[in-house]
Design a protein around this motif. Structure first.
Motif, PDB file in Angstrom:
ATOM      1  N   GLN A 173      -8.774 -12.881   1.519  1.00  0.00           N
ATOM      2  CA  GLN A 173      -8.666 -12.350   0.169  1.00  0.00           C
ATOM      3  C   GLN A 173      -7.233 -11.951  -0.166  1.00  0.00           C
ATOM      4  O   GLN A 173      -6.757 -12.166  -1.280  1.00  0.00           O
ATOM      5  CB  GLN A 173      -9.594 -11.139   0.006  1.00  0.00           C
ATOM      6  N   ILE A 174      -6.541 -11.368   0.794  1.00  0.00           N
ATOM      7  CA  ILE A 174      -5.136 -10.997   0.568  1.00  0.00           C
ATOM      8  C   ILE A 174      -4.311 -12.239   0.248  1.00  0.00           C
ATOM      9  O   ILE A 174      -3.507 -12.242  -0.701  1.00  0.00           O
ATOM     10  CB  ILE A 174      -4.573 -10.252   1.786  1.00  0.00           C
ATOM     11  N   HIS A 175      -4.519 -13.293   1.006  1.00  0.00           N
ATOM     12  CA  HIS A 175      -3.782 -14.537   0.740  1.00  0.00           C
ATOM     13  C   HIS A 175      -4.137 -15.099  -0.639  1.00  0.00           C
ATOM     14  O   HIS A 175      -3.251 -15.538  -1.379  1.00  0.00           O
ATOM     15  CB  HIS A 175      -4.102 -15.567   1.822  1.00  0.00           C
ATOM     16  N   ALA A 176      -5.431 -15.070  -0.978  1.00  0.00           N
ATOM     17  CA  ALA A 176      -5.857 -15.625  -2.263  1.00  0.00           C
ATOM     18  C   ALA A 176      -5.297 -14.832  -3.437  1.00  0.00           C
ATOM     19  O   ALA A 176      -4.881 -15.403  -4.453  1.00  0.00           O
ATOM     20  CB  ALA A 176      -7.380 -15.660  -2.339  1.00  0.00           C
ATOM     21  N   LEU A 177      -5.267 -13.502  -3.298  1.00  0.00           N
ATOM     22  CA  LEU A 177      -4.795 -12.649  -4.394  1.00  0.00           C
ATOM     23  C   LEU A 177      -3.273 -12.536  -4.435  1.00  0.00           C
ATOM     24  O   LEU A 177      -2.729 -11.969  -5.382  1.00  0.00           O
ATOM     25  CB  LEU A 177      -5.408 -11.252  -4.268  1.00  0.00           C
ATOM     26  N   SER A 178      -2.615 -13.076  -3.432  1.00  0.00           N
ATOM     27  CA  SER A 178      -1.148 -13.042  -3.409  1.00  0.00           C
ATOM     28  C   SER A 178      -0.536 -14.340  -3.906  1.00  0.00           C
ATOM     29  O   SER A 178       0.691 -14.484  -3.910  1.00  0.00           O
ATOM     30  CB  SER A 178      -0.664 -12.757  -1.975  1.00  0.00           C
ATOM     31  N   ILE A 196      -1.458  -4.979  -7.505  1.00  0.00           N
ATOM     32  CA  ILE A 196      -1.457  -3.906  -6.504  1.00  0.00           C
ATOM     33  C   ILE A 196      -0.950  -4.429  -5.164  1.00  0.00           C
ATOM     34  O   ILE A 196      -0.117  -3.790  -4.500  1.00  0.00           O
ATOM     35  CB  ILE A 196      -2.868  -3.313  -6.361  1.00  0.00           C
ATOM     36  N   LEU A 197      -1.413  -5.598  -4.760  1.00  0.00           N
ATOM     37  CA  LEU A 197      -0.965  -6.160  -3.484  1.00  0.00           C
ATOM     38  C   LEU A 197       0.514  -6.515  -3.519  1.00  0.00           C
ATOM     39  O   LEU A 197       1.231  -6.366  -2.514  1.00  0.00           O
ATOM     40  CB  LEU A 197      -1.791  -7.400  -3.136  1.00  0.00           C
ATOM     41  N   ALA A 198       0.983  -6.980  -4.672  1.00  0.00           N
ATOM     42  CA  ALA A 198       2.398  -7.338  -4.786  1.00  0.00           C
ATOM     43  C   ALA A 198       3.306  -6.134  -4.584  1.00  0.00           C
ATOM     44  O   ALA A 198       4.475  -6.274  -4.190  1.00  0.00           O
ATOM     45  CB  ALA A 198       2.664  -7.983  -6.144  1.00  0.00           C
ATOM     46  N   ALA A 199       2.773  -4.935  -4.844  1.00  0.00           N
ATOM     47  CA  ALA A 199       3.579  -3.718  -4.692  1.00  0.00           C
ATOM     48  C   ALA A 199       3.606  -3.202  -3.254  1.00  0.00           C
ATOM     49  O   ALA A 199       4.359  -2.280  -2.940  1.00  0.00           O
ATOM     50  CB  ALA A 199       3.049  -2.630  -5.621  1.00  0.00           C
ATOM     51  N   GLN A 200       2.778  -3.794  -2.373  1.00  0.00           N
ATOM     52  CA  GLN A 200       2.747  -3.361  -0.975  1.00  0.00           C
ATOM     53  C   GLN A 200       3.842  -4.071  -0.198  1.00  0.00           C
ATOM     54  O   GLN A 200       4.012  -5.281  -0.320  1.00  0.00           O
ATOM     55  CB  GLN A 200       1.384  -3.652  -0.350  1.00  0.00           C
ATOM     56  N   PRO A 201       4.590  -3.359   0.635  1.00  0.00           N
ATOM     57  CA  PRO A 201       5.786  -3.956   1.256  1.00  0.00           C
ATOM     58  C   PRO A 201       5.492  -4.945   2.377  1.00  0.00           C
ATOM     59  O   PRO A 201       6.304  -5.839   2.626  1.00  0.00           O
ATOM     60  CB  PRO A 201       6.530  -2.729   1.794  1.00  0.00           C
ATOM     61  N   THR A 202       4.356  -4.808   3.074  1.00  0.00           N
ATOM     62  CA  THR A 202       4.083  -5.641   4.243  1.00  0.00           C
ATOM     63  C   THR A 202       2.616  -6.047   4.279  1.00  0.00           C
ATOM     64  O   THR A 202       1.766  -5.445   3.590  1.00  0.00           O
ATOM     65  CB  THR A 202       4.404  -4.891   5.551  1.00  0.00           C
TER      66      THR A 202
END
Length: 312
Positions: A173-178, A196-202
């Protein structure tokens, strides 16, 4: 003979395209989350499928006029009326399955309202062709009570629950939403979590967010659909079983899962014929590999997983 309609509840990130290849090879056209256009019926309507739907949607008099073979000029009107009826029927079923829809039908709210009043047995028989409804979750509190009672009494349509190790689901899901925004889709939740995920550094921070945020896509669906794991009438299949050697699984587990699926839908098989009809594995489908999520989970992630999600 295989049933004409089936329901697949496939949790987000579970490798749904792999299962969709299988149901497509079995002759089912996907509706719902794997469908590009709900107005397209599952293949061409078979003999005797057009009139019952037109009669239910518009009444016997208009259905008779639309199907009058002497009135060739009305062929376009017949096609348009049938497509509107299919679209309304799709929305009625989507609503009964507890899935989100727009507030009003874009085509014919009166047609949709007429179909929504039909009893469950008649409604199921109106669906044209062979269709597979793909859902990301089936919430007992959101699905229509009449549908659930009818399913409990007769076991139709058959329900398949498709799940995957939570670690793999989260990373998928992280890969799909990124991905770039134009490839994320149009669901509001996906758009919001893309930002939201784009704002996470790692990636570590993204996994921590996904584990700790109950609103992260797929988490609520998994909690509300857990009953499917335990119901004896549900055919339960994991991605790890379907993966096969190409994605880190085994041929034996895959054949066993396919056999359960064929039994659930009343398909005569054999499993080997189905396996040979499937498209070759995609060479670049790293997202389908089993156990990939474990490589990215730290000890802290495992503690969060155990404390917050248990057996999810």
């Amino acid at each position: 003979m295989a049933v004409p309609q089936m329901i697949v509840v496939s949790l987000p990130g579970s490798g749904t395209p792999l299962l969709a290849d299988i149901t497509t090879a079995l002759g089912y056209t996907p509706y719902g989350t794997m469908s590009g256009d709900p107005r397209i019926p599952a293949g061409q309507p078979g003999p005797g499928e057009v009139y019952p739907l037109l009669r239910a949607a518009y009444g016997a008099d208009r259905a008779g006029l639309l199907l009058n073979p002497a009135d060739r000029i009305r062929s376009s009107a017949l096609q348009d009326a049938f497509q509107v009826a299919v679209s309304a029927l799709w929305r009625v079923w989507w609503t009964r399955l507890g899935q989100p829809t727009a507030l009003a039908s874009p085509d014919a709210p009166d047609t949709e309202a007429r179909l929504a009043r039909l009893p469950e047995a008649e409604l199921l028989g109106l669906l044209p062709g062979r269709g597979c409804w793909y859902l990301t979750g089936l919430d007992l509190h959101a699905a229509d009570a009449g549908f659930l009672r009818a399913w409990h009494a007769g076991g139709r349509p058959p329900i398949v629950f498709h799940h995957r190790d939570l670690r793999d689901r989260i990373v998928s899901q992280i890969h799909a939403l990124s991905r770039p925004l134009d490839r994320v889709g149009s669901l509001p939740g996906h758009l919001v979590y893309h930002d939201i995920l784009a704002a996470q550094p790692t990636l570590d921070a993204k996994i921590t967010l996904a584990l700790s945020d109950p609103g992260f896509p797929g988490m609520r669906e998994a909690r509300r659909s857990r009953w499917l794991l335990h119901h004896p009438a549900v055919c339960v299949i994991s991605h790890e079983e379907l993966a096969g050697p190409a994605h880190g699984g085994t041929t034996y587990a895959r054949e066993q899962a396919l056999a359960r699926l064929l039994h659930a839908i009343g398909h005569p098989g054999p499993v080997q014929a189905l396996a040979s009809a499937l498209p070759p594995p995609a060479l670049d489908a790293d997202d389908l590999a089993t156990g990939a999520g474990r490589q990215h989970f730290t000890a802290a992630h495992e503690r969060l997983l155990s404390r917050l999600h248990g057996a999810c």
